[in-house]
Motif scaffolding. Structure first.
Motif, PDB file in Angstrom:
ATOM      1  N   SER A  17       0.830  -1.067   0.121  1.00  0.00           N
ATOM      2  CA  SER A  17       0.077   0.100  -0.064  1.00  0.00           C
ATOM      3  C   SER A  17       0.798   1.355   0.050  1.00  0.00           C
ATOM      4  O   SER A  17       1.948   1.188   0.460  1.00  0.00           O
ATOM      5  N   LEU A  18       0.331   2.160  -0.353  1.00  0.00           N
ATOM      6  CA  LEU A  18       0.969   3.582  -0.404  1.00  0.00           C
ATOM      7  C   LEU A  18      -0.380   4.673  -0.386  1.00  0.00           C
ATOM      8  O   LEU A  18      -1.358   4.592  -0.854  1.00  0.00           O
ATOM      9  N   ARG A  19       0.155   6.025   0.325  1.00  0.00           N
ATOM     10  CA  ARG A  19      -0.858   6.836   0.305  1.00  0.00           C
ATOM     11  C   ARG A  19      -0.057   8.089  -0.408  1.00  0.00           C
ATOM     12  O   ARG A  19       0.890   8.673   0.164  1.00  0.00           O
ATOM     13  N   TYR A  59     -14.094   6.347 -10.003  1.00  0.00           N
ATOM     14  CA  TYR A  59     -13.151   5.530 -10.042  1.00  0.00           C
ATOM     15  C   TYR A  59     -13.174   4.842 -11.522  1.00  0.00           C
ATOM     16  O   TYR A  59     -14.171   4.278 -11.965  1.00  0.00           O
ATOM     17  N   GLU A  60     -11.937   4.718 -12.194  1.00  0.00           N
ATOM     18  CA  GLU A  60     -11.650   3.881 -13.184  1.00  0.00           C
ATOM     19  C   GLU A  60     -11.915   2.408 -12.830  1.00  0.00           C
ATOM     20  O   GLU A  60     -11.476   2.249 -11.751  1.00  0.00           O
ATOM     21  N   ASP A  61     -12.186   1.563 -13.611  1.00  0.00           N
ATOM     22  CA  ASP A  61     -12.482   0.229 -13.392  1.00  0.00           C
ATOM     23  C   ASP A  61     -11.256  -0.628 -12.968  1.00  0.00           C
ATOM     24  O   ASP A  61     -11.123  -1.375 -11.901  1.00  0.00           O
ATOM     25  N   SER A  62     -10.200  -0.119 -13.391  1.00  0.00           N
ATOM     26  CA  SER A  62      -8.993  -0.918 -12.880  1.00  0.00           C
ATOM     27  C   SER A  62      -8.388  -1.040 -11.562  1.00  0.00           C
ATOM     28  O   SER A  62      -7.621  -1.479 -11.089  1.00  0.00           O
ATOM     29  N   VAL A  63      -9.054   0.434 -10.699  1.00  0.00           N
ATOM     30  CA  VAL A  63      -8.663   0.590  -9.384  1.00  0.00           C
ATOM     31  C   VAL A  63      -9.666   0.407  -8.363  1.00  0.00           C
ATOM     32  O   VAL A  63      -9.608   0.510  -7.402  1.00  0.00           O
ATOM     33  N   LYS A  64     -11.066   0.185  -9.257  1.00  0.00           N
ATOM     34  CA  LYS A  64     -12.086   0.121  -8.103  1.00  0.00           C
ATOM     35  C   LYS A  64     -11.797  -0.971  -7.044  1.00  0.00           C
ATOM     36  O   LYS A  64     -11.614  -2.092  -7.328  1.00  0.00           O
ATOM     37  N   GLY A  65     -12.268  -0.691  -5.862  1.00  0.00           N
ATOM     38  CA  GLY A  65     -11.869  -1.502  -4.762  1.00  0.00           C
ATOM     39  C   GLY A  65     -10.569  -1.622  -4.062  1.00  0.00           C
ATOM     40  O   GLY A  65     -10.609  -2.284  -3.123  1.00  0.00           O
ATOM     41  N   ARG A  66      -9.532  -0.997  -4.771  1.00  0.00           N
ATOM     42  CA  ARG A  66      -8.490  -0.971  -4.268  1.00  0.00           C
ATOM     43  C   ARG A  66      -7.765   0.441  -4.015  1.00  0.00           C
ATOM     44  O   ARG A  66      -7.018   0.640  -2.960  1.00  0.00           O
ATOM     45  N   PHE A  67      -8.334   1.469  -4.725  1.00  0.00           N
ATOM     46  CA  PHE A  67      -7.948   2.858  -4.393  1.00  0.00           C
ATOM     47  C   PHE A  67      -9.012   3.620  -3.839  1.00  0.00           C
ATOM     48  O   PHE A  67     -10.249   3.406  -4.233  1.00  0.00           O
ATOM     49  N   THR A  68      -8.921   4.529  -3.042  1.00  0.00           N
ATOM     50  CA  THR A  68      -9.683   5.618  -2.341  1.00  0.00           C
ATOM     51  C   THR A  68      -9.236   6.983  -2.381  1.00  0.00           C
ATOM     52  O   THR A  68      -8.215   7.263  -2.154  1.00  0.00           O
ATOM     53  N   ILE A  69     -10.070   7.659  -3.029  1.00  0.00           N
ATOM     54  CA  ILE A  69      -9.821   9.238  -3.248  1.00  0.00           C
ATOM     55  C   ILE A  69     -10.612   9.819  -2.072  1.00  0.00           C
ATOM     56  O   ILE A  69     -11.700   9.737  -1.899  1.00  0.00           O
ATOM     57  N   SER A  70      -9.715  11.089  -1.568  1.00  0.00           N
ATOM     58  CA  SER A  70     -10.622  11.729  -0.437  1.00  0.00           C
ATOM     59  C   SER A  70      -9.796  13.111  -0.348  1.00  0.00           C
ATOM     60  O   SER A  70      -8.495  13.371  -1.053  1.00  0.00           O
ATOM     61  N   ARG A  71     -10.384  14.019   0.571  1.00  0.00           N
ATOM     62  CA  ARG A  71     -10.008  15.312   0.497  1.00  0.00           C
ATOM     63  C   ARG A  71     -10.060  15.513   2.017  1.00  0.00           C
ATOM     64  O   ARG A  71     -10.983  15.137   3.010  1.00  0.00           O
ATOM     65  N   ASN A  72      -9.317  16.517   2.686  1.00  0.00           N
ATOM     66  CA  ASN A  72      -9.474  16.893   4.123  1.00  0.00           C
ATOM     67  C   ASN A  72     -10.543  17.915   4.269  1.00  0.00           C
ATOM     68  O   ASN A  72     -10.824  18.510   3.062  1.00  0.00           O
ATOM     69  N   ASN A  73     -11.174  18.274   5.277  1.00  0.00           N
ATOM     70  CA  ASN A  73     -12.128  19.123   5.594  1.00  0.00           C
ATOM     71  C   ASN A  73     -11.858  20.625   5.167  1.00  0.00           C
ATOM     72  O   ASN A  73     -12.599  21.278   4.610  1.00  0.00           O
ATOM     73  N   ALA A  74     -10.559  21.128   5.129  1.00  0.00           N
ATOM     74  CA  ALA A  74      -9.877  22.179   4.788  1.00  0.00           C
ATOM     75  C   ALA A  74      -9.957  22.439   3.135  1.00  0.00           C
ATOM     76  O   ALA A  74      -9.698  23.366   2.611  1.00  0.00           O
ATOM     77  N   ARG A  75     -10.161  21.056   2.572  1.00  0.00           N
ATOM     78  CA  ARG A  75      -9.908  21.297   1.231  1.00  0.00           C
ATOM     79  C   ARG A  75      -8.558  21.513   0.456  1.00  0.00           C
ATOM     80  O   ARG A  75      -8.519  21.919  -0.615  1.00  0.00           O
ATOM     81  N   ASN A  76      -7.583  21.572   1.474  1.00  0.00           N
ATOM     82  CA  ASN A  76      -6.294  21.781   0.909  1.00  0.00           C
ATOM     83  C   ASN A  76      -5.385  20.756   0.811  1.00  0.00           C
ATOM     84  O   ASN A  76      -4.049  20.952   0.493  1.00  0.00           O
ATOM     85  N   LEU A  80      -4.860   9.822  -1.992  1.00  0.00           N
ATOM     86  CA  LEU A  80      -5.186   8.600  -2.841  1.00  0.00           C
ATOM     87  C   LEU A  80      -4.540   7.431  -2.030  1.00  0.00           C
ATOM     88  O   LEU A  80      -3.244   7.275  -2.121  1.00  0.00           O
ATOM     89  N   GLN A  81      -5.530   6.815  -1.516  1.00  0.00           N
ATOM     90  CA  GLN A  81      -5.125   5.528  -0.767  1.00  0.00           C
ATOM     91  C   GLN A  81      -4.913   4.328  -1.726  1.00  0.00           C
ATOM     92  O   GLN A  81      -6.045   4.175  -2.366  1.00  0.00           O
ATOM     93  N   MET A  82      -4.027   3.629  -1.923  1.00  0.00           N
ATOM     94  CA  MET A  82      -3.879   2.704  -2.887  1.00  0.00           C
ATOM     95  C   MET A  82      -3.108   1.484  -2.100  1.00  0.00           C
ATOM     96  O   MET A  82      -2.246   1.306  -1.498  1.00  0.00           O
ATOM     97  N   ASN A  83      -4.216   0.605  -2.179  1.00  0.00           N
ATOM     98  CA  ASN A  83      -3.989  -0.898  -1.498  1.00  0.00           C
ATOM     99  C   ASN A  83      -3.830  -1.888  -2.535  1.00  0.00           C
ATOM    100  O   ASN A  83      -4.311  -1.747  -3.718  1.00  0.00           O
ATOM    101  N   SER A  84      -3.503  -3.061  -2.156  1.00  0.00           N
ATOM    102  CA  SER A  84      -3.107  -4.334  -3.105  1.00  0.00           C
ATOM    103  C   SER A  84      -2.738  -3.926  -4.466  1.00  0.00           C
ATOM    104  O   SER A  84      -3.213  -4.178  -5.544  1.00  0.00           O
ATOM    105  N   LEU A  85      -1.662  -3.042  -4.224  1.00  0.00           N
ATOM    106  CA  LEU A  85      -0.982  -2.659  -5.487  1.00  0.00           C
ATOM    107  C   LEU A  85      -0.380  -3.878  -6.525  1.00  0.00           C
ATOM    108  O   LEU A  85       0.160  -4.844  -6.008  1.00  0.00           O
ATOM    109  N   LYS A  86      -0.463  -3.580  -7.679  1.00  0.00           N
ATOM    110  CA  LYS A  86      -0.094  -4.493  -8.726  1.00  0.00           C
ATOM    111  C   LYS A  86       1.061  -3.821  -9.598  1.00  0.00           C
ATOM    112  O   LYS A  86       1.244  -2.708  -9.510  1.00  0.00           O
ATOM    113  N   SER A  87       2.046  -4.542 -10.381  1.00  0.00           N
ATOM    114  CA  SER A  87       3.064  -4.153 -10.967  1.00  0.00           C
ATOM    115  C   SER A  87       2.403  -3.079 -12.152  1.00  0.00           C
ATOM    116  O   SER A  87       3.023  -2.203 -12.361  1.00  0.00           O
TER     117      SER A  87
END
Length: 117
Positions: A17-19, A59-76, A80-87
């Motif tokens: 995983s990477l964020r 989300y694009e189909d290739s990353v659905k269920g593995r990646f999560t996009i989010s923003r903080n409350n201040a919107r600054n 992108l949380q990336m799990n189960s990463l593939k080559s």
């Protein structure tokens, strides 16, 4: 004007995983939506995920269920949380903001993500 700076890329093993983070500055209240794109070696840049001001995500189909996009409350900060990463996720990842009424697109410089054992 909007400025974007990505961080958090690196080398990770398959299944890991990477964020990624994107620091946003400038006229952040003009932003309509934000997203992540990526460009793999020898390929065109492709959209990965988007988030609207209302919080709707796409989300694009290739990353659905593995990646999560989010923003903080201040919107600054955009994440992108990336799990189960593939080559095949190896790419330079770019942050994008669309701002203003027309709108205008703003890009960061990108951060390299390499998935390899």
């Amino acid at each position: 004007q909007v400025q974007l700076v990505e961080s958090g890329g690196g080398l990770v093993q398959p299944g890991g995983s990477l964020r990624l983070s994107c620091a946003v500055s400038g006229n952040i209240y003009s932003i309509n939506r934000m997203g992540w794109y990526r460009r793999a070696p020898g390929k065109e840049r492709e959209r990965v995920a988007f988030i609207s001001n209302g919080g709707t995500t796409v989300y694009e189909d290739s990353v659905k269920g593995r990646f999560t996009i989010s923003r903080n409350n201040a919107r600054n900060t955009l994440y992108l949380q990336m799990n189960s990463l593939k080559s095949e996720d190896t790419a330079v990842y770019y942050c994008k903001a669309e701002a203003g009424p027309y709108p205008t697109s703003y890009w960061g410089e990108g951060t390299q993500v390499t998935v390899s054992s």
